[in-house]
Design a protein around this motif. Structure first.
Motif, PDB file in Angstrom:
ATOM      1  N   MET A  57     -10.464   4.712   4.956  1.00  0.00           N
ATOM      2  CA  MET A  57     -11.061   5.994   5.317  1.00  0.00           C
ATOM      3  C   MET A  57     -12.273   5.790   6.226  1.00  0.00           C
ATOM      4  N   LYS A  58     -13.101   4.807   5.883  1.00  0.00           N
ATOM      5  CA  LYS A  58     -14.324   4.551   6.657  1.00  0.00           C
ATOM      6  C   LYS A  58     -13.999   4.198   8.098  1.00  0.00           C
ATOM      7  N   HIS A  59     -12.929   3.416   8.301  1.00  0.00           N
ATOM      8  CA  HIS A  59     -12.587   2.953   9.647  1.00  0.00           C
ATOM      9  C   HIS A  59     -11.406   3.720  10.249  1.00  0.00           C
ATOM     10  N   ASN A  60     -10.986   4.806   9.560  1.00  0.00           N
ATOM     11  CA  ASN A  60      -9.899   5.666  10.050  1.00  0.00           C
ATOM     12  C   ASN A  60      -8.622   4.866  10.342  1.00  0.00           C
ATOM     13  N   VAL A  61      -8.232   4.024   9.393  1.00  0.00           N
ATOM     14  CA  VAL A  61      -7.003   3.236   9.513  1.00  0.00           C
ATOM     15  C   VAL A  61      -5.946   3.850   8.595  1.00  0.00           C
ATOM     16  N   PRO A  62      -4.783   4.245   9.099  1.00  0.00           N
ATOM     17  CA  PRO A  62      -3.739   4.797   8.241  1.00  0.00           C
ATOM     18  C   PRO A  62      -3.265   3.786   7.200  1.00  0.00           C
ATOM     19  N   VAL A  63      -2.906   4.287   6.016  1.00  0.00           N
ATOM     20  CA  VAL A  63      -2.339   3.465   4.950  1.00  0.00           C
ATOM     21  C   VAL A  63      -0.892   3.907   4.749  1.00  0.00           C
ATOM     22  N   ARG A  64       0.032   2.953   4.788  1.00  0.00           N
ATOM     23  CA  ARG A  64       1.449   3.286   4.577  1.00  0.00           C
ATOM     24  C   ARG A  64       1.907   2.701   3.242  1.00  0.00           C
ATOM     25  N   VAL A  65       2.463   3.551   2.391  1.00  0.00           N
ATOM     26  CA  VAL A  65       2.998   3.127   1.097  1.00  0.00           C
ATOM     27  C   VAL A  65       4.507   2.947   1.240  1.00  0.00           C
ATOM     28  N   LYS A  66       4.988   1.707   1.014  1.00  0.00           N
ATOM     29  CA  LYS A  66       6.392   1.387   1.208  1.00  0.00           C
ATOM     30  C   LYS A  66       6.995   0.798  -0.077  1.00  0.00           C
ATOM     31  N   ASN A  67       8.319   0.697  -0.075  1.00  0.00           N
ATOM     32  CA  ASN A  67       9.075   0.233  -1.233  1.00  0.00           C
ATOM     33  C   ASN A  67       9.556  -1.199  -1.003  1.00  0.00           C
ATOM     34  N   SER A  68       9.105  -2.122  -1.832  1.00  0.00           N
ATOM     35  CA  SER A  68       9.517  -3.524  -1.682  1.00  0.00           C
ATOM     36  C   SER A  68      10.998  -3.725  -1.986  1.00  0.00           C
ATOM     37  N   TYR A  69      11.606  -2.788  -2.718  1.00  0.00           N
ATOM     38  CA  TYR A  69      13.038  -2.872  -3.015  1.00  0.00           C
ATOM     39  C   TYR A  69      13.887  -2.166  -1.970  1.00  0.00           C
ATOM     40  N   ASN A  70      13.239  -1.425  -1.075  1.00  0.00           N
ATOM     41  CA  ASN A  70      13.946  -0.690  -0.024  1.00  0.00           C
ATOM     42  C   ASN A  70      13.081  -0.717   1.238  1.00  0.00           C
ATOM     43  N   PRO A  71      12.930  -1.885   1.854  1.00  0.00           N
ATOM     44  CA  PRO A  71      11.984  -2.037   2.974  1.00  0.00           C
ATOM     45  C   PRO A  71      12.328  -1.210   4.200  1.00  0.00           C
ATOM     46  N   SER A  72      13.558  -0.754   4.336  1.00  0.00           N
ATOM     47  CA  SER A  72      13.931   0.049   5.502  1.00  0.00           C
ATOM     48  C   SER A  72      13.415   1.484   5.412  1.00  0.00           C
ATOM     49  N   ALA A  73      13.051   1.928   4.216  1.00  0.00           N
ATOM     50  CA  ALA A  73      12.510   3.287   4.054  1.00  0.00           C
ATOM     51  C   ALA A  73      11.155   3.388   4.745  1.00  0.00           C
ATOM     52  N   GLU A  74      10.890   4.516   5.398  1.00  0.00           N
ATOM     53  CA  GLU A  74       9.654   4.685   6.166  1.00  0.00           C
ATOM     54  C   GLU A  74       8.418   4.754   5.288  1.00  0.00           C
ATOM     55  N   GLY A  75       8.565   5.242   4.070  1.00  0.00           N
ATOM     56  CA  GLY A  75       7.422   5.362   3.172  1.00  0.00           C
ATOM     57  C   GLY A  75       6.550   6.556   3.499  1.00  0.00           C
ATOM     58  N   THR A  76       5.352   6.552   2.956  1.00  0.00           N
ATOM     59  CA  THR A  76       4.398   7.647   3.142  1.00  0.00           C
ATOM     60  C   THR A  76       3.160   7.144   3.861  1.00  0.00           C
ATOM     61  N   VAL A  77       2.724   7.876   4.874  1.00  0.00           N
ATOM     62  CA  VAL A  77       1.504   7.528   5.601  1.00  0.00           C
ATOM     63  C   VAL A  77       0.344   8.361   5.052  1.00  0.00           C
ATOM     64  N   ILE A  78      -0.752   7.677   4.722  1.00  0.00           N
ATOM     65  CA  ILE A  78      -1.981   8.339   4.279  1.00  0.00           C
ATOM     66  C   ILE A  78      -2.990   8.239   5.413  1.00  0.00           C
ATOM     67  N   GLU A  79      -3.440   9.393   5.910  1.00  0.00           N
ATOM     68  CA  GLU A  79      -4.385   9.412   7.019  1.00  0.00           C
ATOM     69  C   GLU A  79      -5.283  10.634   6.914  1.00  0.00           C
ATOM     70  N   ASN A  80      -6.021  10.949   7.948  1.00  0.00           N
ATOM     71  CA  ASN A  80      -6.988  12.043   7.864  1.00  0.00           C
ATOM     72  C   ASN A  80      -6.341  13.400   7.612  1.00  0.00           C
ATOM     73  N   GLU A  81      -5.224  13.661   8.263  1.00  0.00           N
ATOM     74  CA  GLU A  81      -4.559  14.954   8.147  1.00  0.00           C
ATOM     75  C   GLU A  81      -3.223  14.801   7.440  1.00  0.00           C
ATOM     76  N   GLY A  82      -2.926  15.737   6.529  1.00  0.00           N
ATOM     77  CA  GLY A  82      -1.646  15.742   5.846  1.00  0.00           C
ATOM     78  C   GLY A  82      -0.618  16.559   6.607  1.00  0.00           C
ATOM     79  N   ASP A  83       0.466  16.935   5.919  1.00  0.00           N
ATOM     80  CA  ASP A  83       1.541  17.714   6.524  1.00  0.00           C
ATOM     81  C   ASP A  83       1.272  19.194   6.267  1.00  0.00           C
TER      82      ASP A  83
END
Length: 258
Positions: A57-83
């Motif tokens: 948050m301090k450095h405005n770097v997105p965080v992506r949550v992914k699945n180690s059992y399904n690495p091809s899934a895009e996962g969820t991006v955590i950033e300043n603005e949501g959907d």
């Protein structure tokens, strides 16, 4: 930090719309804000601890949550603005909550009531989840991590100035949503609760701009979560979903154009 993104690998396809152990049809959320992710974690979702997100948050770097059992899934991006297009982002909950209803025995208009209450909470190191208050009363929740001995000491300390009712076997159901659209959300929520015979014992919104919380009996939580998830994410609502006037006009225009 000079990073494009930070990746966190877990055992699910990102942040889900609800707990998959309860909601079999829970689906991944594409994008959430840092604030939404923090609220999800605080109210029961097993996402990331808010402290772990602070460097990103301090450095405005997105965080992506992914699945180690399904690495091809895009996962969820955590950033300043949501959907912002989604009315409700996710549904989370906490079970086994205690509710304290605290009513002042002092004369109406006497100052210092809330100061006394929260001074005693601080003294016994008790942390509050959800709060609703008026001039002479306050209702608040304590989760199961709070020590029973500390709660009993708190009740003794409040005896000189307040009447306190302790209610157990309650749950907090939290909707992660934009509270500026709360009228749309609540119009659907309360009709669902009414048809299912679910009693709301307390409600809180406003302090956070991304959540609305309801206090329910533990035995009504599952019905509430499943039915709200069907309404907001599965298009199988037990009531007709409320559509805001502007959205309704857009749908009518689109239908006419077609």
């Amino acid at each position: 930090l000079g990073l494009d993104e930070i990746q966190v690998w877990k055992d699910v396809d990102g942040i889900l719309t609800s707990d998959p152990r309860l909601v079999a049809n829970a689906i991944p959320v594409n994008r959430v804000s840092y604030e939404e992710a923090a609220e999800l974690a605080y109210f029961g979702a097993q996402v990331l601890h808010p402290i772990a997100m602070q460097p990103a948050m301090k450095h405005n770097v997105p965080v992506r949550v992914k699945n180690s059992y399904n690495p091809s899934a895009e996962g969820t991006v955590i950033e300043n603005e949501g959907d912002n297009e989604q009315l409700v982002t996710a549904i989370t909950y906490k079970r086994d909550i205690k509710v304290l209803d605290i009513h002042s025995t002092q004369m109406l208009g006497a100052y210092g009531f809330l100061s006394q209450v929260f001074g005693d909470f601080a003294k016994h190191k008790l942390s509050v989840d959800v709060l609703a208050s008026s001039e002479v009363s306050v209702s608040l929740t304590l989760d199961k991590k709070q020590k029973l001995d500390s709660i009993n000491c708190l009740l003794n300390d409040m005896e000189p100035y307040a009447e306190v009712t302790l209610k157990e076997n309650k749950s907090i159901l939290t909707l992660i949503t934009d509270v500026e659209r709360s009228s749309e959300v609540l119009a659907t929520v309360f009709r669902v609760f009414s048809t299912q015979g679910i009693k709301v014992e307390m409600m809180s919104q406003g302090a956070s701009k991304v959540n609305i919380s309801f206090i329910l009996s533990d035995d009504e939580l599952e019905t509430a979560v499943l039915n709200l998830h069907k309404c907001f994410f599965e298009d199988e609502c037990v009531v007709e979903k409320y559509i805001a006037k502007a959205d309704a006009e857009e749908e009518t225009a689109a239908t006419t154009a077609a």
